[in-house]
Design a protein around this motif. Sequence first.
Motif: not given
Length: 199
Positions: A78-82, A114-120, A151-154, A184-190
């Motif tokens: 999980f991301s630590t961004f929040p 460290p993690a990238p800002r966009i990570d799909v 952490v950024a919108v993809a 969106n950050p943290g979002e799951n979508k089919a």
Amino acid sequence: SYKDSSAFLLSPCFDLTELDNGLVRFYANTNTPTITDSIRVDIFDPTPLPGFPNGQFRKNIIPSIKGNRGDVWLPYEFSTFPFRNYVTQIRFVGTPSENSGLSDMAIDSFKIIPAPRIDVRANEIQVDPFVPSQGNAPRQEMVVNYQNLGVAVASNFTIGYEIRDKNGQVVFSVLNYQPNETLNPGENKAISFGTDPAR
């Protein structure tokens, strides 16, 4: 051996103030008798709240890790961004089912990287057994659940997949597919690749 009792494992303090986006990664083994055995992951939020002037733990940062998954090590992250402006702690809570006070649960290989800002990433693939479409054969739909661990919108991202036979040869592929979707950050979508026939 107390039924319904929980074991708590508390991490050292982590200073996340200089890490724009981090990824917590670890492995869990839940070789337990039932799925009601579980491991919960909490993280401390020092934000003052009514009744909690020094902050409190946020529970279930990821969905609870259920038991009865066999003697295998499965990855979780999980991301630590929040929590990027905090000094915090992570808490693992292992709870056996009400039927037994004994439970075989463990975690290992814990790290923060460290993690990238966009990570799909592809999270789950939903597809029937592959049958090459020939002539009037019915077309099949490939649906993949993607999640944005950044952490950024993809948007305007490119995805693809390959299907290989038992010898490793590619029998079907979709490359450079750009879905009309945003994550969106943290979002799951089919996301559907449609029902194009094999070619």
